[in-house]
Design a protein around this motif. Structure first.
Motif, PDB file in Angstrom:
ATOM      1  N   ALA A  80     -24.052 -75.873 -32.682  1.00  0.00           N
ATOM      2  CA  ALA A  80     -24.671 -76.201 -33.961  1.00  0.00           C
ATOM      3  C   ALA A  80     -25.896 -77.058 -33.695  1.00  0.00           C
ATOM      4  O   ALA A  80     -25.916 -77.879 -32.787  1.00  0.00           O
ATOM      5  N   GLY A  81     -26.927 -76.873 -34.496  1.00  0.00           N
ATOM      6  CA  GLY A  81     -28.137 -77.652 -34.320  1.00  0.00           C
ATOM      7  C   GLY A  81     -29.214 -76.899 -33.569  1.00  0.00           C
ATOM      8  O   GLY A  81     -30.349 -77.334 -33.528  1.00  0.00           O
ATOM      9  N   ASN A  82     -28.878 -75.787 -32.939  1.00  0.00           N
ATOM     10  CA  ASN A  82     -29.896 -74.988 -32.276  1.00  0.00           C
ATOM     11  C   ASN A  82     -30.849 -74.421 -33.304  1.00  0.00           C
ATOM     12  O   ASN A  82     -30.453 -74.052 -34.393  1.00  0.00           O
ATOM     13  N   LYS A  83     -32.120 -74.345 -32.944  1.00  0.00           N
ATOM     14  CA  LYS A  83     -33.123 -73.787 -33.840  1.00  0.00           C
ATOM     15  C   LYS A  83     -33.025 -72.276 -33.842  1.00  0.00           C
ATOM     16  O   LYS A  83     -32.772 -71.662 -32.808  1.00  0.00           O
ATOM     17  N   ARG A  84     -33.246 -71.710 -34.996  1.00  0.00           N
ATOM     18  CA  ARG A  84     -33.262 -70.254 -35.098  1.00  0.00           C
ATOM     19  C   ARG A  84     -34.516 -69.728 -34.433  1.00  0.00           C
ATOM     20  O   ARG A  84     -35.580 -70.281 -34.591  1.00  0.00           O
ATOM     21  N   LYS A  85     -34.351 -68.642 -33.706  1.00  0.00           N
ATOM     22  CA  LYS A  85     -35.501 -68.009 -33.062  1.00  0.00           C
ATOM     23  C   LYS A  85     -35.777 -66.648 -33.678  1.00  0.00           C
ATOM     24  O   LYS A  85     -36.876 -66.151 -33.618  1.00  0.00           O
ATOM     25  N   LYS A  86     -34.743 -66.082 -34.255  1.00  0.00           N
ATOM     26  CA  LYS A  86     -34.853 -64.747 -34.818  1.00  0.00           C
ATOM     27  C   LYS A  86     -34.254 -64.777 -36.223  1.00  0.00           C
ATOM     28  O   LYS A  86     -33.083 -65.074 -36.381  1.00  0.00           O
ATOM     29  N   TYR A  87     -35.059 -64.495 -37.228  1.00  0.00           N
ATOM     30  CA  TYR A  87     -34.597 -64.597 -38.603  1.00  0.00           C
ATOM     31  C   TYR A  87     -34.096 -63.278 -39.167  1.00  0.00           C
ATOM     32  O   TYR A  87     -33.335 -63.270 -40.119  1.00  0.00           O
ATOM     33  N   ILE A  88     -34.536 -62.170 -38.609  1.00  0.00           N
ATOM     34  CA  ILE A  88     -34.025 -60.873 -39.042  1.00  0.00           C
ATOM     35  C   ILE A  88     -32.911 -60.493 -38.063  1.00  0.00           C
ATOM     36  O   ILE A  88     -33.163 -60.061 -36.954  1.00  0.00           O
ATOM     37  N   ILE A  89     -31.673 -60.672 -38.510  1.00  0.00           N
ATOM     38  CA  ILE A  89     -30.504 -60.435 -37.668  1.00  0.00           C
ATOM     39  C   ILE A  89     -29.810 -59.147 -38.077  1.00  0.00           C
ATOM     40  O   ILE A  89     -29.552 -58.283 -37.261  1.00  0.00           O
ATOM     41  N   LEU A  90     -29.483 -59.041 -39.359  1.00  0.00           N
ATOM     42  CA  LEU A  90     -28.823 -57.855 -39.908  1.00  0.00           C
ATOM     43  C   LEU A  90     -29.788 -57.233 -40.919  1.00  0.00           C
ATOM     44  O   LEU A  90     -29.752 -57.557 -42.105  1.00  0.00           O
ATOM     45  N   LEU A  91     -30.638 -56.351 -40.446  1.00  0.00           N
ATOM     46  CA  LEU A  91     -31.749 -55.825 -41.243  1.00  0.00           C
ATOM     47  C   LEU A  91     -31.287 -55.241 -42.573  1.00  0.00           C
ATOM     48  O   LEU A  91     -31.836 -55.583 -43.622  1.00  0.00           O
ATOM     49  N   ASN A  92     -30.293 -54.363 -42.570  1.00  0.00           N
ATOM     50  CA  ASN A  92     -29.857 -53.726 -43.817  1.00  0.00           C
ATOM     51  C   ASN A  92     -29.358 -54.750 -44.828  1.00  0.00           C
ATOM     52  O   ASN A  92     -29.688 -54.692 -46.006  1.00  0.00           O
ATOM     53  N   PHE A  93     -28.543 -55.689 -44.377  1.00  0.00           N
ATOM     54  CA  PHE A  93     -28.016 -56.720 -45.262  1.00  0.00           C
ATOM     55  C   PHE A  93     -29.152 -57.563 -45.832  1.00  0.00           C
ATOM     56  O   PHE A  93     -29.212 -57.814 -47.036  1.00  0.00           O
ATOM     57  N   ILE A 139     -33.257 -67.530 -46.682  1.00  0.00           N
ATOM     58  CA  ILE A 139     -31.979 -67.766 -47.350  1.00  0.00           C
ATOM     59  C   ILE A 139     -30.922 -66.777 -46.856  1.00  0.00           C
ATOM     60  O   ILE A 139     -29.782 -67.152 -46.594  1.00  0.00           O
ATOM     61  N   SER A 140     -31.302 -65.512 -46.715  1.00  0.00           N
ATOM     62  CA  SER A 140     -30.323 -64.510 -46.283  1.00  0.00           C
ATOM     63  C   SER A 140     -29.858 -64.748 -44.851  1.00  0.00           C
ATOM     64  O   SER A 140     -28.745 -64.377 -44.490  1.00  0.00           O
ATOM     65  N   HIS A 141     -30.691 -65.398 -44.065  1.00  0.00           N
ATOM     66  CA  HIS A 141     -30.292 -65.667 -42.674  1.00  0.00           C
ATOM     67  C   HIS A 141     -29.131 -66.648 -42.608  1.00  0.00           C
ATOM     68  O   HIS A 141     -28.357 -66.644 -41.656  1.00  0.00           O
ATOM     69  N   ARG A 142     -28.988 -67.476 -43.626  1.00  0.00           N
ATOM     70  CA  ARG A 142     -27.859 -68.413 -43.657  1.00  0.00           C
ATOM     71  C   ARG A 142     -26.529 -67.684 -43.838  1.00  0.00           C
ATOM     72  O   ARG A 142     -25.473 -68.261 -43.613  1.00  0.00           O
ATOM     73  N   ILE A 143     -26.601 -66.434 -44.273  1.00  0.00           N
ATOM     74  CA  ILE A 143     -25.397 -65.610 -44.383  1.00  0.00           C
ATOM     75  C   ILE A 143     -25.364 -64.595 -43.244  1.00  0.00           C
ATOM     76  O   ILE A 143     -24.344 -64.405 -42.599  1.00  0.00           O
ATOM     77  N   ALA A 144     -26.500 -63.946 -42.998  1.00  0.00           N
ATOM     78  CA  ALA A 144     -26.553 -62.902 -41.966  1.00  0.00           C
ATOM     79  C   ALA A 144     -26.307 -63.483 -40.572  1.00  0.00           C
ATOM     80  O   ALA A 144     -25.629 -62.858 -39.753  1.00  0.00           O
ATOM     81  N   GLY A 145     -26.858 -64.662 -40.306  1.00  0.00           N
ATOM     82  CA  GLY A 145     -26.651 -65.295 -39.000  1.00  0.00           C
ATOM     83  C   GLY A 145     -25.176 -65.539 -38.703  1.00  0.00           C
ATOM     84  O   GLY A 145     -24.673 -65.145 -37.647  1.00  0.00           O
ATOM     85  N   PRO A 146     -24.443 -66.171 -39.636  1.00  0.00           N
ATOM     86  CA  PRO A 146     -23.003 -66.363 -39.400  1.00  0.00           C
ATOM     87  C   PRO A 146     -22.224 -65.047 -39.285  1.00  0.00           C
ATOM     88  O   PRO A 146     -21.303 -64.954 -38.479  1.00  0.00           O
ATOM     89  N   ILE A 147     -22.591 -64.036 -40.070  1.00  0.00           N
ATOM     90  CA  ILE A 147     -21.902 -62.748 -39.955  1.00  0.00           C
ATOM     91  C   ILE A 147     -22.111 -62.185 -38.557  1.00  0.00           C
ATOM     92  O   ILE A 147     -21.174 -61.711 -37.905  1.00  0.00           O
ATOM     93  N   TYR A 148     -23.332 -62.264 -38.068  1.00  0.00           N
ATOM     94  CA  TYR A 148     -23.649 -61.785 -36.713  1.00  0.00           C
ATOM     95  C   TYR A 148     -22.857 -62.574 -35.669  1.00  0.00           C
ATOM     96  O   TYR A 148     -22.246 -62.006 -34.773  1.00  0.00           O
TER      97      TYR A 148
END
Length: 180
Positions: free
Chosen positions: A4-17, A90-99
């Protein structure tokens, strides 16, 4: 798993979602703008239409309202990229954890129980991540118990042919293992 605390490097994780999420945001933006625009337009026409008709010729009034609508449409289109960018963040806060949860489950399926699942501070689905970490702990505990029983049974069966008491004890240990 990254800490936790790592910076995001990639914001498009789950493109369709994420595309679906952004489309919903834009849909609500455009519907809201259309309702607000229509309300303002209708209210202006009914409230001020007759009064303005006395000031402006009717043809001129039509152009004023048309220009106002074009300006409104232009401004909505102008802020669309802002809402797309906001939707990605905003979607990355959901898509990132799903990934991450998917990767974590692959790790557990592969038998690697070495790390728990940790999400970033502002990520969603933290309760699910907590429960998955508890599941990992339980699976690890069961695996360690099975390993202890297998080692104990293997020691009991070493050497000569085991007697009936030893076989009985082995059977009890195996039944205990089966029950969990």
């Amino acid at each position: 798993m990254p800490r936790a605390g790592n910076k995001r490097k990639k914001y498009i994780i789950l493109l369709n979602f994420q595309l679906k999420y952004i489309i919903y945001i834009l849909l609500f933006l455009y519907i809201g703008a259309a309702v607000a625009g229509y309300t303002v337009y209708y209210t202006t026409w009914t409230t001020l239409g007759e009064k303005l008709a006395n000031v402006y010729p009717r043809g001129r009034l039509f152009y004023i309202f048309r220009d106002a609508n074009i300006t409104l449409l232009f401004r909505i289109l102008l802020i669309t990229p802002l809402f797309v960018i906001l939707g990605v963040f905003i979607s990355h806060r959901i898509a990132g954890p799903i990934y991450r949860i998917g990767k974590y489950l692959d790790q557990l399926i592969g038998g690697d129980y070495s790390r728990g699942l940790v999400l970033r501070r502002k990520d969603e689905l933290k309760m699910l991540a907590f429960k998955l970490s508890k599941l990992r702990d339980k699976l690890l505990e069961q695996r360690e118990k099975r390993n202890r029983v297998v080692e104990h049974v293997a020691k009991m069966l070493e050497g000569d042919i085991p007697d009936n008491d030893t076989l009985k004890e082995v059977r009890e240990k195996l039944l205990e293992l089966r029950e969990g």
